[in-house]
Scaffold this motif. Structure first.
Motif, PDB file in Angstrom:
ATOM      1  N   ARG A 152     117.590  -3.931  42.633  1.00 16.42           N
ATOM      2  CA  ARG A 152     116.366  -3.526  41.944  1.00 16.42           C
ATOM      3  C   ARG A 152     116.171  -4.370  40.686  1.00 16.42           C
ATOM      4  O   ARG A 152     115.069  -4.820  40.396  1.00 16.42           O
ATOM      5  CB  ARG A 152     116.434  -2.049  41.578  1.00 16.42           C
ATOM      6  CG  ARG A 152     115.183  -1.547  40.832  1.00 16.42           C
ATOM      7  CD  ARG A 152     115.462  -0.247  40.115  1.00 16.42           C
ATOM      8  NE  ARG A 152     116.474  -0.453  39.072  1.00 16.42           N
ATOM      9  CZ  ARG A 152     117.170   0.512  38.508  1.00 16.42           C
ATOM     10  NH1 ARG A 152     117.001   1.772  38.891  1.00 16.42           N
ATOM     11  NH2 ARG A 152     118.057   0.239  37.566  1.00 16.42           N
ATOM     12  N   ASP A 153     117.249  -4.607  39.936  1.00 12.89           N
ATOM     13  CA  ASP A 153     117.146  -5.425  38.726  1.00 12.89           C
ATOM     14  C   ASP A 153     116.657  -6.836  39.058  1.00 12.89           C
ATOM     15  O   ASP A 153     115.861  -7.413  38.313  1.00 12.89           O
ATOM     16  CB  ASP A 153     118.502  -5.496  38.023  1.00 12.89           C
ATOM     17  CG  ASP A 153     118.926  -4.151  37.447  1.00 12.89           C
ATOM     18  OD1 ASP A 153     118.047  -3.287  37.273  1.00 12.89           O
ATOM     19  OD2 ASP A 153     120.133  -3.968  37.182  1.00 12.89           O
ATOM     20  N   LEU A 154     117.140  -7.394  40.174  1.00 13.87           N
ATOM     21  CA  LEU A 154     116.672  -8.716  40.610  1.00 13.87           C
ATOM     22  C   LEU A 154     115.179  -8.681  40.889  1.00 13.87           C
ATOM     23  O   LEU A 154     114.422  -9.573  40.459  1.00 13.87           O
ATOM     24  CB  LEU A 154     117.432  -9.149  41.869  1.00 13.87           C
ATOM     25  CG  LEU A 154     116.890 -10.377  42.606  1.00 13.87           C
ATOM     26  CD1 LEU A 154     116.949 -11.615  41.717  1.00 13.87           C
ATOM     27  CD2 LEU A 154     117.664 -10.614  43.914  1.00 13.87           C
ATOM     28  N   ALA A 155     114.726  -7.653  41.625  1.00 17.77           N
ATOM     29  CA  ALA A 155     113.307  -7.544  41.958  1.00 17.77           C
ATOM     30  C   ALA A 155     112.454  -7.361  40.705  1.00 17.77           C
ATOM     31  O   ALA A 155     111.386  -7.972  40.565  1.00 17.77           O
ATOM     32  CB  ALA A 155     113.082  -6.393  42.932  1.00 17.77           C
ATOM     33  N   VAL A 156     112.921  -6.526  39.765  1.00 15.18           N
ATOM     34  CA  VAL A 156     112.170  -6.287  38.527  1.00 15.18           C
ATOM     35  C   VAL A 156     112.070  -7.566  37.708  1.00 15.18           C
ATOM     36  O   VAL A 156     111.001  -7.920  37.189  1.00 15.18           O
ATOM     37  CB  VAL A 156     112.838  -5.160  37.706  1.00 15.18           C
ATOM     38  CG1 VAL A 156     112.210  -5.064  36.316  1.00 15.18           C
ATOM     39  CG2 VAL A 156     112.695  -3.828  38.434  1.00 15.18           C
ATOM     40  N   ALA A 157     113.194  -8.284  37.586  1.00 14.09           N
ATOM     41  CA  ALA A 157     113.183  -9.526  36.817  1.00 14.09           C
ATOM     42  C   ALA A 157     112.259 -10.559  37.456  1.00 14.09           C
ATOM     43  O   ALA A 157     111.514 -11.274  36.759  1.00 14.09           O
ATOM     44  CB  ALA A 157     114.603 -10.078  36.710  1.00 14.09           C
ATOM     45  N   ALA A 158     112.292 -10.651  38.786  1.00 17.69           N
ATOM     46  CA  ALA A 158     111.428 -11.607  39.485  1.00 17.69           C
ATOM     47  C   ALA A 158     109.961 -11.233  39.322  1.00 17.69           C
ATOM     48  O   ALA A 158     109.097 -12.100  39.143  1.00 17.69           O
ATOM     49  CB  ALA A 158     111.799 -11.657  40.963  1.00 17.69           C
TER      50      ALA A 158
END
Length: 666
Positions: A355-361
């Motif tokens: 989720r953190d990867l998706a939010v950052a992207a």
């Protein structure tokens, strides 16, 4: 005139067989480049190892066993004309080397497998080596859970693939028809000489032998000229290294054609042998060929009416598939992450990191989302559910980034109030058909963070697509693209903040959540714990780009093949027209002297030609399914096509014979 026609046909057959030889070499090289003995399709999706480790292990296997292994990769920047090989082991070049392909315009490079970068490990591979080495490779891959499909090189299978898969079988049939037409034309030319020799007491063996020898002499020089012309073209295209294998392959095809021609000549000679009574009747000896020329013409016309629907549909299908696969170009920079967690428990523990990867992207503007499904599947999975789909053939959940990426594919101009511009109209949830509304409302609490239907209308913004071009969407299977004519578009402004962790994890692993910047993804993973379980960062478009390349070649080859079939029809009709003109030359001479126009003199013959074309076209139309099959309508196109060719050739032939008779009487 006939002798010129025979020589031109011989030259043409040599050209066609040389083209067929080129197709054979190109097909063999595409399937088994650089002398490979095996071609395989490997799927590493279930391998729980990082990409770099997989490459290193393959390097070690190749070096230890003496195997030669390479991966075929289509260049995303020029996927129609660029194909490179990435080599494993010590055979890999230190620096990229130019790779020569036989196909004109095709280029590529020979690189080390360690330079694959974002290219997906899944795909086409070629290899060769000792039996023990090839066995070790397959066993190692099976042990690691790699799915594979392997084909061994076979010259017969390569030839069959060249003939049927690329549409070159039409070229082969064309050469066969032209060969028969050539033999008949030559025996028409030799008809008077044969009769005179028989009257002078020559034996049948001598007559047949001289006919065959003269046939070989008349076709040899044009055939050699045709081969040399094609060899010059090959050399001028910068393919000098292919001259020897091309010449040998072409020569073998020409030798086979020569053998077939001599057999055909013997058969025609036996069927058309002139008897003493026929000579005594003082009828033109060419008249004996009238029925066989009609059969040849009718057979060619049948071939055209059969192949018109097949080729028309094949060209349309191949072009359509090529254009559809080419839509991957809009997403050529998008990448997915291949994650291995070892267990379901570990996967769930990593959901927060995903989720953190998706939010950052998403915050960096690098996140692209597309998830499509067919509404008809909803009904099949839910018995008793509403069957009202409202005419929609697909449902596509997207974010604004995806709509911007595909805007050129659907001719849309994204606007602030409508991300699809004039290509879609906003609709409210109450306007949704019952089946789709129930499905979306049922999954909304399961997919999103809220867990209820709160905010459904504002979070899932629904649009009816009104564009003319098919709308592309990504199904939950990596490397595939679906196309819809009338889809329901569900806009999710920020998937990373909307969906819950489990849904984000599922969309990441299925390739529905992708990233538009591979370097950004690598940099992020290098600084975060999730990078420890990411096996590779792969382009999602590789499979589609490679298929697009193959489909584009298929469409072009089938178009060329159909042009050759039309040439065969022209040739066989020309033979028939010449025989008819010679057989009826005296009658036409008298009619022309009396002032008759050709339209009047040839009216009965042209009526027969039209009746023949209409009868065969209708018969083939019905045989191919009639009105039940859309493709069968192509068969009727043979009527005006044949009428035009036949009319021109009959007038030309009759006019030529009239000029010869007039010259003799002058």
């Amino acid at each position: 005139m006939l002798k010129i026609l025979v020589r031109v046909t011989s030259f043409g057959i040599a050209i066609f067989l040389s083209v067929l030889a080129g197709i054979y070499i190109q097909t063999a090289e595409e399937a088994f480049p650089r002398g490979a003995e095996f071609r395989a399709s490997f799927d590493f999706s279930q391998v729980q190892l990082p990409k770099a480790q997989v490459i290193s292990e393959l390097d070690a296997l190749v070096d230890d066993s003496g195997l030669h292994l390479a991966k075929i990769v289509a260049d995303p920047e020029d996927f129609f004309n660029a194909r490179s090989l990435y080599v494993f082991g010590k055979d890999a070049p230190v620096a990229p080397q130019k790779l020569e392909w036989f196909k004109p315009g095709m280029h590529g490079e020979l690189r080390s497998a360690h330079e694959l970068g974002t290219a997906n490990l899944n795909g086409a591979y070629v290899y060769s080596g000792p039996p023990v080495a090839t066995s070790q490779l397959t066993q190692r891959l099976e042990t690691q859970g790699v799915k594979s499909t392997i084909s061994a090189k076979s010259n017969a299978e390569v030839l069959g693939h060249a003939l049927f898969t690329t549409g070159a079988w039409l070229t082969f049939l064309t050469c066969l028809v032209l060969l028969i037409a050539l033999v008949i034309s030559w025996y028409i030319l030799r008809a008077r000489a044969r009769s005179l020799k028989l009257l002078c007491g020559a034996t049948a063996g001598n007559v047949v032998g001289e006919d065959l020898l003269s046939l070989v002499r008349v076709v040899a020089l044009p055939a050699i000229g045709g081969l040399l012309a094609v060899l010059m073209v090959v050399a001028l295209q910068g393919k000098a290294s292919y001259l020897l294998p091309f010449a040998l392959t072409s020569a073998s095809f020409l030798a086979s054609a020569l053998g077939g021609m001599l057999i055909c000549a013997l058969i025609v000679s036996a069927m058309m042998w002139t008897s003493v009574s026929e000579i005594a009747s003082r009828q033109p000896p060419e008249k004996h060929f009238q029925w066989i020329s009609e059969i040849l013409k009718g057979a060619t016309l049948v071939l055209v009416t059969i192949t018109l629907p097949i080729v028309g549909a094949s060209i349309a299908e191949a072009t359509n598939l090529s254009n559809r696969n080419a839509q991957w170009e809009a997403l050529k920079n998008n990448v997915s992450v291949r994650i291995s967690t070892g267990s379901e428990t570990e996967f769930e523990r990593r959901l927060t990191e995903m989720r953190d990867l998706a939010v950052a992207a998403s915050r960096a503007g690098k996140l692209t989302f597309s998830y499509s499904f067919k509404p008809a599947n909803i009904i099949s999975l839910n018995e008793g559910a509403s069957t009202d789909l409202g005419g929609y053939d697909g449902t596509v959940l997207v974010n604004p980034s995806y709509l911007r990426a595909i805007s050129t594919l659907v001719d849309s101009t994204p606007a602030a109030g409508n991300p699809l511009g004039t290509r879609a109209e906003r609709i409210s949830p109450v306007q949704l058909p019952a089946a789709l509304k129930d499905h979306l409302e049922g999954h909304y609490p399961l997919w999103t963070r809220v867990g209820t239907l709160d905010g459904f209308a504002s979070t899932f913004k629904t649009y009816r697509y009104t564009g003319q071009k098919d709308f592309p969407g990504l199904p939950p299977k990596l490397g595939e693209m679906a196309h819809f004519q009338n889809p329901l578009i569900v806009l999710v402004d920020d998937p990373a903040e909307t969906f819950d962790d489990g849904t984000i994890g599922s969309f990441l692993t299925s390739g529905n959540l992708t990233f538009s910047d591979a370097r950004w993804v690598r940099d992020y993973l290098g600084n975060h714990p999730l990078g420890d379980v990411v096996l590779s960062v792969d382009r999602i478009s590789d499979a589609g780009l490679y298929n697009s390349q193959l489909q584009n070649q298929s469409a072009g080859m089938k178009t060329l093949s159909f042009a050759l079939v039309l040439l065969a029809l022209t040739m066989s009709t020309a033979v028939s027209a010449l025989v008819y003109a010679v057989a009826n030359g005296r009658r036409h001479f008298v009619q022309r002297i009396a002032g008759w126009p050709w339209a009047k003199s040839l009216a009965r013959r042209l009526a027969w030609e039209g009746t023949l074309a209409i009868s065969i076209a209708i018969a083939m139309f019905l045989a191919l399914g009639g009105t039940a099959q859309d493709d069968s309508w192509w068969a009727l196109a043979a009527v005006p096509l044949y009428a035009l060719i036949s009319g021109l050739l009959h007038i030309t032939s009759a006019n030529g014979v009239f000029a010869q008779l007039l010259a003799r009487r002058a």
